[in-house]
Design an enzyme around this catalytic site. Structure first.
Site, mmCIF file in Angstrom:
data_model
loop_
_atom_site.group_PDB
_atom_site.id
_atom_site.type_symbol
_atom_site.label_atom_id
_atom_site.label_comp_id
_atom_site.label_asym_id
_atom_site.label_seq_id
_atom_site.Cartn_x
_atom_site.Cartn_y
_atom_site.Cartn_z
ATOM 1 N N CYS B 20 0.764 -1.202 0.000
ATOM 2 C CA CYS B 20 0.000 0.000 0.000
ATOM 3 C C CYS B 20 0.806 1.268 0.000
ATOM 4 O O CYS B 20 1.999 1.232 -0.167
ATOM 5 C CB CYS B 20 -0.826 0.032 1.253
ATOM 6 N N ASN B 258 3.541 -0.549 4.914
ATOM 7 C CA ASN B 258 3.576 -0.829 3.494
ATOM 8 C C ASN B 258 4.556 -1.967 3.353
ATOM 9 O O ASN B 258 5.707 -1.860 3.745
ATOM 10 C CB ASN B 258 4.068 0.433 2.782
ATOM 11 N N GLY B 259 4.076 -3.083 2.813
ATOM 12 C CA GLY B 259 4.933 -4.248 2.710
ATOM 13 C C GLY B 259 4.292 -5.356 3.496
ATOM 14 O O GLY B 259 3.092 -5.306 3.778
ATOM 15 N N MET B 506 16.795 -28.512 -16.872
ATOM 16 C CA MET B 506 15.505 -29.038 -17.307
ATOM 17 C C MET B 506 14.604 -29.166 -16.072
ATOM 18 O O MET B 506 14.956 -28.718 -15.007
ATOM 19 C CB MET B 506 15.632 -30.370 -18.053
ATOM 20 N N GLU B 920 14.346 -14.399 -20.973
ATOM 21 C CA GLU B 920 15.087 -13.237 -20.506
ATOM 22 C C GLU B 920 16.356 -13.109 -21.327
ATOM 23 O O GLU B 920 17.161 -14.015 -21.354
ATOM 24 C CB GLU B 920 15.460 -13.413 -19.038
ATOM 25 N N LYS B 971 12.661 -22.746 -10.614
ATOM 26 C CA LYS B 971 13.432 -22.100 -9.557
ATOM 27 C C LYS B 971 12.753 -20.828 -9.090
ATOM 28 O O LYS B 971 13.311 -19.736 -9.197
ATOM 29 C CB LYS B 971 14.853 -21.802 -10.038
#
Lengths: 483, 1542
Positions: B20, B258-259, B506, B920, B971
């Site tokens: 928040c 917040n968090g 894999m 990525e 992962k």
């Protein structure tokens, strides 16, 4: 995995052979082992694949990456343990197996496969040399007894496994020596028979009792066995050879390969001719020999004939000449059809493909020539290959000795099988599945070629081992034997 | 809006997260005014974008405001009510949310009044709180409680205001704690609605299910001019879920934050475990009235608030309590003052850290402050005005205050505190508060007297490690604990050789433990949780400074015993004990004069008792533990050393958890330490499970013995192996902790961060209380059978196990090992099928995967289809060519796989209208243009991952989907690493990196630490490419559905739910096998939660991670997926043979390698991939025909067509119950079960529309445009949309320098200049929030302080956190200090800044950063490229720099030599910043940059430096990464063969 880049750095190197000039002079094995450091380098080529295709390419599911790695690290003794955990007789398969594992090797996709068979063979040979192989006696006897009919690789593997599980095992063999096809089918130059003897010593020490020259069904009845033993395993092989439907077949000089090979093996074993060839000597010396059939038995005939001093050897194969290179995209990792040249073929022989034998020509009861036809193979509408004779393709081939090596069609139905009263399958083999290996008769099991039909030594070992577990399970309710 | 649904299907309200915007205004002098409240309300309004709305735009997640009691209002009320109100401070106001139902309300009131009376206080009356419901949605009103305030006067026996506060706390606790029980007893369910937002003599909280602007209008008190307060703490909530309620709004009684608190499960357990050890002189018998202190159903904030409340009541000062709860990273900080470290170290034994990421504002009404977690992962900016006001908020610019009035602009730094003492009338800086608290008691002396480190204790005499067991039975014992050959070869051997947790590649294709036919270890049933979206994972290597493995063994002191210093404590630096360590503990009573008393409890059971023996053995063990604690033993060692042919070991996790929870329930846990001596633990995951369920230290004796047996011929012998192994386990544990964002072993210990997959809830509830099990499964008997089987194999006569271990077969296929989906036959059939286009071969492949009768591998294997009574003809089913459009290939980076493999997938997917994924690592621009034959190599999905490699504006605009990868199935919660040898010239070019230098992807996205940050990134991406869908990739775990709902609320168009089976190019095996759960569970939870929230139709749901056949797709669709992702299978179609060697660059078929020799072996064709996908679609069509469904759309979400079948004669899977997975959630929305709507992205208001319009000429290549604008914090992502427009027209090359100038004034919102394209200059006078210059793509950003400001720029913040994250090219000049994580993952931008926070230049791979002021800690962590110049006149910098990968050098003066490699005045192109050879010309480069900075900003600091340049030069330090320098030197040297040719 020892070396991650071994396959990029080391090129495949196989065991060598003595040159034909010298090897043809003896009946001894002629394979030259690799020096141990080189073998370890060869083992470093193994990539320890996430899916080791070799491992299922191998019928006994040898833990190939595992012992390759141990070999690479120089731990031969552990490698031997791992090797023995799936294969009772690696020294046999290390010599006579066609090595479907190598066809399935991942490096065979676009490179040369790891020398799996060589490594296997040298691990176990060293094990014997070093005295690492000793009897493994069971911790306790179960009090159960099993009779095994047949002492080929299936029967022996089955016997060893069952003995190690603590059962009292008796192996019955109709021939005078234990070993079945290993003993009399495979020439000594492919596999020396002392290898069998020392295994038998080990097995005897583990409690297996051997009964050579006892023909079950003749010398002793199946009923007797059933009364004396808790279970019977039928492992008598598929000894009925495929015959040639040939006019004038009865000419002298036409023989089944196995008759020819057995004689020679007995001779090499030191038997006098009277024992080796009681029905008469079959010799290739100075003869023009025609071997019909392009398989391994055919090759063994060629090697034997050449060693006996044949004038010429010709091998006929009914199927067309296969391609030199397979289409790996569609075959790998399976065993591909391709042109292979055996060491015996290398030693000297003519090979002719797509040839059918039409007639034997002889004089005075002796074979002199074969009339042959050249074939054309085409694919029919259903995708199957269909053969037609090539017009004008007939020819005649000189033949003083014809050896029929066209494979085996199954076990002899009479004798033991008749007595046992077990159901046969459509091919004439004993009907039993590969889960429980049990026949239609209670307490009677079957494995190896007798169940499966003609196959490889390595398949026989697999069936013997799996059957042993099935028998153990049936006897004890549980089994610790691996499948 | 529906009322919050309860637990149903897979939806569990416990999984909700908040985050928040938070802020406060306070008057330093404590001067009360109405203006402070008004200012607070204005902050709220300006933080509006940080909150969220759900399906109904009129319903927010809640907002509120805490103020001091507005005395005038109550005095007037008292006058009207005829009540005699005592002086301010002598009465309390209880803000009450009362039940709407009358009977319940009366009972609630009666209950409250009763306890007020009993406790001797005086109820003065009830006040109706005046509210104005105008503008509130109907749904909100329907839930609105009756809001009243109870006014309570201090009773005569209460001595002072603090005592009064304690007393009313006791009243509140006694009132509220029994409500659930009373509700049941009286049949008044509404009674539990009774809630007190506040109950204090100092403060009052006005909050509710309100949108930010409604707080002031709804509560008329707040706008009443009589309301005066010296402080206003405000909060705007963003919950992942949309079942917000009135009470979940913040602020709580003391805090707003917040968090979130990651460790809350463990924190709650530990707090409740204190029952018997807690005593307080201040609270006396009242303490006992407060249990339970924390309620399991409370939110993490509520629990933290309760814990804080207890500490305050127990007499801790506010700041002291906050330091105990959320300590700084003290353990590894050499820069910290020793007294302060002693303070923290001392308190570490009292309270385990509540681990954030959190920014927490707190107040008790006298002091107000804020603190940041140790990582500083939330923003908190504050300004101090010349009118004594402090304004703190998540963003700067929330109040418009004239610049000249602002004395200081600063931020909260990691672990730091801001405290305003309004009674003392001053701000107390972090240093001062902590110094004074640290000095308050002689903590260092106390520690010296009481703290014992195990390492320092003497070895006990005559310890014979082989004592109990002879080495000859090592094999038997290994087998009894289920050791396999893989355990040795894959784990122990490499771990003990390298000291690292081993890597694999894999995915996982083995069955879940519960479906396995082999006995599996209990650990395998626990899947690690990990952070995604709602909180960030940590990088335990590069941010090691916040991590700690320190564990404390033994009893904990009384939390409220303030005059302590006598309690002895035993510490270990890490939790893995050697045998010698354990013997020290066993003998500790002698070593430490009886302060500790150890008992060893046998955790084995007699083999003769068989399977049934386990339960009684556990009971006996727990009873023995209780007895031991009651007999004053304070370290328990649970030991399975007694294992033998006659004794079976109890699974160590079971023994540990059973004892831990038994002791918690009995309130005894804090009185004893728990140490586990086990032969079982060997993998990292095993240690984590033991720790997670309460083990303070673990002795893996059998591993050590095994290493002994391996170690004879190794260099260093077994000792080195042991050392390495312990190191590897430690690193592994850190990684697992950090995946969840947890920093310390102490707070991980007992935190239970696992999902139980395939265990029965009865079993879990009994022994692993609080862990979540979703699909039922194995119970105690099954677990016992597994133990018995292992034991029998070990001590039985099986020939196979006589001289060797079982093969294992988990990490590589083995016939006698574990089952795998990808068998040799399956791979061969699939490859033959696609190459020869052979349907029969495909059928045999599909059969081998789908045939679960023989091999039960997956949960979907337990599902049957409910076929239609009459199937429809196959021709009526939509064609395969339509179906394949729903298919995409998985994210595999160009880098992890070869260009050949990558383009093959792209071409295939483009041909069939599906989508391929860049992964990525960027994409080569040549692939954006179609090939002459019409094929296209452009990946439709562009991934945006944490490394941001190659993420340019051009990359982003060339996408149909932009996928934010929050986690990866193989992962989750981890970063990645591309080793240097895979970074060839081509990869380097695409990733804007240096060939040969390894690249690190950080575990978190440094611009997503929380859900509202994700909303911001989605907003950024939508701005740069409005036509693309934005997708968020999540990994299945318990609670993923809730996160997915949050993602939908962030306005993502698409969400991917990945199963744990998904693949990877490289991942620690620990993650590969033990993190994440099956997609069936995650997908079902997502579908159910989205439906319950009414959000399903707005978002497209994709499933991936282990899809292989048409049957898999069918199950996926029926469970709720719109789209389907495949990765491993298409890769296999293209030639992958599951070597699992991707991480070694030795892929022998050219798929996952960059080695040109191996790449040449790639034979895959697009046709192969296409054939595969069409086979899958055809198989699916046949299933559809049988189901009688014509289109995939008709299938989506039809769980009613799935049936759970019994696990066919499976010995342990028969208990699996899929009813929660197959639960049909009620559709909360009329629009159906699939994605049928579009999100409203709210882009209309973007200033960029105006910029684009005004820059039309410039965009056409014409006259330059100069555009001016005034901006506020609500103007976010400025320049992004304009840059997207430029990239679309001109590519990465952009426009000529100076083509477009944006001259802005004010405070810019987040992401100023994100993706800014070349040719655009943003010049802001004012300041900016977080994420300035994110993925800067060639543009120039200048932020300078306003002329009217009288502040020193080097001591004031001008831009927020995470500035220039992932910047690719361009320039930035900041006249002031930046926040934390400046230039993280900078690939090529140039930046000058006058100071920065912690973690500067982290993971940087290129570019040049000049720092003209102070830097924070951990500078250059993971920096592998580029250079930095840091002004360091005091020589402090070396201690602040993380020198693991970089060297520090002085700057050589210019020598006058100039050549082609010298820095240029201007950047020649977007590819070349003109900075020249990084190894030379430092002086020239630095001077040029400082001069440019001066020119652009007018910086006084720059002017001063330039004025005395020769001296200044000597005070700069150059930071250069070692690998980078070596790579540049290698590149400079001619290649060896070229030399030979000469």
């Amino acid at each position: 995995m020892g070396s991650t880049t071994g396959f990029l750095e080391v090129t495949r190197r196989e065991r060598g052979y003595e040159p034909p000039s010298s090897r043809l002079k003896t009946w001894r094995e002629f394979v030259l082992p690799l020096p141990p450091p080189e073998l370890e380098r060869q083992a470093s080529r193994c990539m320890s694949c996430g899916i080791p295709f070799c491992h299922t390419g191998c019928p006994v599911n040898n833990l190939i990456p595992d012992w390759n790695d141990l070999t690479y690290r120089g731990d031969w003794r552990s490698a031997l343990d791992v090797l023995h955990s799936t294969n009772n007789f690696p020294e046999f398969t290390g010599r006579v197996c066609p090595a479907p594992c190598e066809a399935a090797c991942t490096l065979n996709i676009n490179e040369a496969p790891v020398t799996i068979k060589t490594i296997e063979c040298q691990i176990v040979d060293r094990g014997w040399e070093e005295g690492w192989i000793s009897p493994q006696t069971p911790l306790a006897a179960t009090g159960k007894s099993v009779a095994i009919v047949g002492s080929g690789p299936a029967g022996l593997a089955c016997a060893q496994q069952l003995a190690r599980a603590g059962h009292a095992v008796s192996v019955f063999e109709k021939n005078d020596r234990i070993g079945g096809l290993l003993r009399y089918g495979i020439p000594d130059f492919k596999m020396e028979k002392t290898l069998i003897d020392r295994r038998l010593d080990q097995m005897a020490a583990e409690g297996v009792s051997f009964h050579p020259s006892v023909h079950v069904g003749v010398d002793v009845s199946v009923a007797d066995l059933l009364s004396q033993y808790d279970s019977i395993v039928l492992a008598g092989g598929a000894e009925r050879p495929r015959d040639l439907d040939l006019p004038e077949h009865s000419l002298d000089g036409v023989h089944f390969a196995m008759d020819f090979l057995t004689q020679q093996n007995k001779r090499v074993a030191g038997d006098p001719e009277s024992a080796a060839a009681p029905a008469g000597i079959i010799s290739a010396r100075d003869k023009h020999v025609v071997v019909i059939g392009g398989g391994d038995t055919g090759s063994d005939c060629i090697g034997t004939a050449n060693r006996q001093g044949a004038a010429s050897v010709t091998q006929l194969e009914i199927m067309p000449e296969p391609p030199v290179h397979e289409n790996k995209a569609l075959t790998w990792p399976n065993w591909p059809l391709k042109l292979r040249t055996s060491s015996s073929q290398e030693e000297g022989c003519e090979r002719d493909f797509a040839v059918a034998t039409r007639r034997a020509i002889g004089a005075e009861g002796r074979i002199e020539a074969l009339e042959c036809a050249r074939l054309e193979w085409t694919r029919g509408p259903d995708g199957r290959l269909v053969m037609t004779e090539v017009e004008g393709g007939g020819f005649t081939l000189r033949a003083d000795l014809v050896l029929l090596a066209m494979g085996f069609i199954g076990p002899h139905p009479e004798g033991v099988l008749e007595q046992a009263g077990v159901a046969l399958d459509a091919r004439g083999a004993v009907a039993a599945n590969t889960e429980d290996y049990s026949t239609s008769r209670d307490r009677i099991f079957a494995c190896g070629d007798m169940r499966r039909g003609q196959s490889l030594v390595v398949w026989a070992i697999r069936e013997g081992r799996q059957c042993a577990r099935a028998v153990d399970l049936a006897l004890m309710g549980t089994s610790d034997l691996p499948r | 809006m529906p009322a919050a649904p309860g637990l149903q299907g897979l939806y569990d309200p416990r999984n909700e997260h908040d985050s928040c915007g938070v802020g406060f205004v306070a008057n330093i002098k404590g001067r009360k005014s109405h203006e402070v409240i008004s200012a607070g309300l204005e902050i709220l309004v300006n933080l509006d974008h940080r909150g969220a709305v759900g399906a109904d735009p009129l319903v927010g997640d809640g907002a509120g405001c805490l103020i001091q009691i507005p005395d005038r209002i109550f005095r007037d009320w008292a006058r009207g009510a005829g009540v005699d109100l005592p002086a301010s401070g002598d009465y309390a106001v209880a803000m009450c949310f009362l039940p709407r139902q009358e009977a319940a309300r009366d009972t609630a009131i009666g209950q409250f009044e009763h306890f007020i009376r009993v406790e001797g206080q005086i109820l003065l009356g009830w006040r109706e709180v005046p509210v104005d419901t105008t503008g509130l949605g109907e749904a909100v009103l329907a839930q609105m409680p009756v809001i009243r305030q109870a006014i309570i006067a201090r009773g005569p026996k209460i001595s002072d205001q603090d005592a009064f506060e304690r007393k009313i706390l006791a009243i509140r606790k006694q009132t509220q704690n029994p409500l659930p029980a009373l509700a049941e007893r009286y049949g008044l369910p509404d009674l539990t609605d009774f809630y007190m937002p506040s109950c204090s003599s100092r403060t009052v909280v006005y909050k509710g299910l309100l949108l930010a602007p409604q707080v002031g209008t709804f509560y008329r008190d707040l706008t009443d001019p009589r309301a005066e307060s010296a402080l206003a703490m405000v909060h705007q909530r963003f919950s992942t879920n949309t079942f917000p309620s009135w009470k979940l709004a913040h602020p709580y009684r003391f805090i707003a934050h917040n968090g979130e608190i990651n460790t809350v499960r463990g924190n709650a357990n530990w707090m409740n475990a204190r029952r018997r050890t807690l005593e307080s002189e201040l609270l006396g018998p009242d303490l006992d009235k407060m249990w339970p202190l924390l309620h399991p159903t409370d939110s993490d904030t509520a629990k933290l608030d309760n814990a804080l409340e207890l500490l305050l009541a127990g007499g801790y000062p506010l700041a002291h309590a906050m330091m105990m709860l959320i300590p700084e990273a003290w353990a590894g900080n050499p820069l910290m003052d020793p007294d302060r470290r002693a303070f923290y170290e001392y308190h570490a034994a009292l309270m385990e850290p509540w681990d954030g990421p959190a920014a927490i504002a707190f107040t008790d009404g006298r002091q107000i402050g804020a603190t940041l977690d140790r990582n500083g992962l939330r923003p908190a900016r504050f300004v101090i005005t010349d009118q004594d006001h402090v304004i703190m908020a998540s963003e700067v610019g929330v109040l418009s205050i004239p610049e000249e009035r602002i004395l200081r602009k600063w931020r909260l730094q990691p672990g730091k505190m801001l405290l305003i003492d309004m009674e003392a009338g001053r701000i107390i800086e972090d240093e001062e508060i902590k110094h004074s608290l640290a000095q308050a008691q002689p903590y260092a002396e106390w520690l010296a007297a009481t703290q014992f480190k195990l390492e320092d204790l003497p070895e006990p005499p005559l310890w014979d490690p082989a004592g109990a067991n002879s080495p000859s039975d090592l094999l038997d014992r290994q087998q009894a604990f289920g050791y396999t050959q893989e355990d040795i070869a894959v784990f122990l051997e490499p771990m003990s050789r390298t000291g690292e947790d081993p890597i694999g590649s894999m995915g996982t294709d083995t069955p879940l433990a519960v479906l396995s036919r082999r006995p599996r270890l209990l650990y395998d049933y626990f899947k690690q949780n990990f952070a995604q979206v709602t909180n960030p994972p940590i990088d335990p290597i590069r941010e090691e400074l916040v991590m700690s493995l320190v564990s404390m063994i033994g009893p904990r002191p009384n939390l409220l015993g303030r005059q302590a210093g006598t309690h002895k404590r035993l510490e270990v630096s890490q939790p893995v004990l050697t045998n010698g360590d354990l013997e020290k503990i066993r003998a500790i009573s002698d070593l430490l004069d009886g302060a500790f008393r150890t008992v060893t409890l046998d955790a084995t059971w007699p083999a003769a008792a068989g399977v049934e023996g386990l339960e009684s053995a556990l009971d006996a063990l727990c009873a023995a533990a209780t007895d031991a604690v009651l007999a004053d033993m304070n370290i328990l060692i649970l030991s399975d050393r007694a294992v033998s042919a006659d004794r079976i070991p109890i699974p160590a996790a079971l023994a540990t958890a059973a004892v831990h929870h038994r002791l918690i329930r009995q309130g005894l846990r804090m009185q004893t330490g728990l140490v586990v001596e086990t032969g079982e633990a060997r993998e990292v995951h095993h240690f984590c499970v033991l720790a997670g369920f309460g083990a303070e230290a673990i002795n893996p004796y059998l591993v050590l013995e095994t290493l002994e047996s391996l170690g004879y011929d190794r260099p260093g012998g077994a000792k080195t192996l042991t050392k390495n192994y312990v190191k590897a386990v430690g690193k592994g544990i850190l990684k697992v902790m950090s995946k969840m964002g947890i920093s310390t072993y102490q707070s991980y210990c007992g935190a239970q961060i696992f999902d139980a997959v395939g265990l029965s809830s009865a079993f879990v509830d009994r022994y692993f209380t609080g862990a979540v099990s979703l699909i039922e499964g194995a119970g105690l008997t099954d677990i016992a059978s597994e133990c018995v089987r292992r034991h029998r194999d070990a001590y039985g006569d099986a020939p196979l196990y006589r001289n060797m271990l079982d093969v294992g077969g988990i990490y590589g296929f083995r016939v006698r090992g574990e089952e795998h989906a990808w068998t040799p036959e399956a791979v061969a059939s699939l490859q033959h099928a696609v190459r020869g286009n052979l349907p029969d071969e495909y059928a045999s492949f599909a059969r081998s995967i789908n045939d679960q009768n023989r091999r039960l591998l997956t949960l979907r294997g337990l599902m049957d289809f409910k076929w239609a009574e009459t199937p429809i003809p196959l021709e009526e089913v939509e064609p395969a060519s339509e179906i394949v459009k729903r298919f995409s290939t998985g994210a595999m980076s160009f880098g992890s796989i070869s260009r050949e493999a990558h383009t093959t997938l792209a071409i295939a997917m483009n041909r069939i209208g599906g989508r391929s994924n860049t992964g990525e690592g960027g994409e080569e621009a040549d692939r954006y243009k179609p090939l002459p034959n019409g094929d296209s190599m452009r990946s439709a999905i562009k991934q945006v991952a944490s490394g941001r490699f190659g993420v340019t504006a051009e990359y982003l605009v060339n996408a149909d989907d932009l996928q934010i990868k929050m986690a990866q199935g193989a992962k989750p919660g981890e970063g990645g690493q591309l080793p240097g040898d895979k970074v060839d010239a081509n990869i380097a070019r695409v990733r804007h990196a240096t060939p040969g230098v390894g690249l690190i992807s950080p575990p978190p996205h440094h611009d997503i630490y929380s859900i509202e940050d994700l909303a911001q990134l989605i907003h950024d991406l939508k701005n740069v490419n409005p036509s693309s869908r934005v997708s968020v990739k999540l990994v299945s775990e318990v609670g993923v559905g809730t996160v997915a709902a949050g993602v939908a609320k962030c306005r993502a168009d698409h969400v991917t739910i990945s199963g744990f089976e998904g693949g990877t190019g490289a991942s620690p095996l620990t993650s590969l096998t033990h993190a994440g759960s099956p997609w069936e569970i995650g997908l079902a939870e997502t579908q159910q939660t989205l439906l319950l929230n009414g959000l399903r139709s707005r978002i497209c749901v994709q499933v991936d991670g282990g899809l292989r056949t048409g049957r898999d797709v069918a199950v996926g669709a029926l469970l709720g997926a719109d789209e389907f992702g495949f990765a491993t299978a298409p890769l296999i179609a293209a030639g992958c043979i599951m070597m699992r060697k991707c991480h070694l660059n030795t892929c022998p078929v050219g798929v996952a390698t960059q080695d040109p020799v191996l790449r040449a072996r790639f034979t895959g064709q697009p046709e192969h991939v296409i054939n595969y996908l069409f086979f899958v679609a055809e198989e699916l069509r046949q299933i559809m025909a049988q189901l009688g469904l014509r289109t995939v759309r008709e299938m989506i979400g039809r769980v009613d067509r799935l049936d759970a079948r019994a696990a066919l004669d499976h010995w342990k899977a028969s208990g699996v119950d899929l009813s929660r997975v197959l639960h049909q959630a009620p559709a909360g929305h009329a629009l159906g079960l699939w994605n049928s709507e579009r999100q409203n992205h709210g882009l209309e208001g973007a200033l960029d529309h105006r910029f684009i319009a005004e820059a039309q000429d410039a965009l056409a290549g014409g006259a330059p445009a100069v555009i001016t604008a005034t901006v506020r914090n609500v103007n976010r992502s400025l320049g992004a949309m304009l840059s997207g427009e430029i990239a679309r027209r001109f590519g990465h090359q952009g426009l000529a320098d100076g083509a477009i100038e944006l001259k802005l004034t004010g405070t810019a919102g987040q992401s100023l200049g994100a993706f800014l394209a070349r040719g655009v200059t943003v010049e802001l006078t004012g300041d900016a929030n977080d994420y300035v210059g994110k993925s800067l793509s060639g543009g120039r950003i200048i932020v300078r302080a306003p002329k009217e400001a009288r502040r020193d720029p080097t001591a004031n913040i001008i831009v927020g956190n995470t500035v220039l994250y992932g910047a690719i090219a361009g320039e930035a000049y900041f006249e002031g200090v930046a926040g934390e994580r400046f230039a993280v993952r900078n690939s090529g931008a140039i930046a000058v800044v006058e100071g920065l926070g912690d973690h500067g230049c982290e993971y940087m791979t290129g570019g040049v950063v000049v720092v003209l002021g102070e830097t924070g800690r951990n500078f250059a962590a993971g920096m592998s490229g580029g250079v930095a110049y840091v002004y360091d006149p005091d020589g402090k910098f070396p201690a602040l720099c993380n020198s693991a990968m970089v060297s520090l050098e002085p700057i050589a003066p210019a020598n006058g030599e100039i050549d082609d490699e010298a820095p240029k005045l201007e950047a020649p192109s977007v590819w070349d910043s003109g900075m020249g050879d990084p190894l030379r010309f430092d002086a020239e480069r630095l001077r040029g940059l400082v001069a440019r900075h001066h020119r652009h900003t007018g910086s006084a600091r720059a002017a001063a430096l330039l004025a005395n340049w020769d001296l200044a030069l000597t005070r700069f330090v150059k930071v250069i990464p070692n690998d980078y320098r070596n790579a540049l030197l290698r590149a400079r040297r001619p290649a060896p063969h070229a030399v030979a040719a000469e």
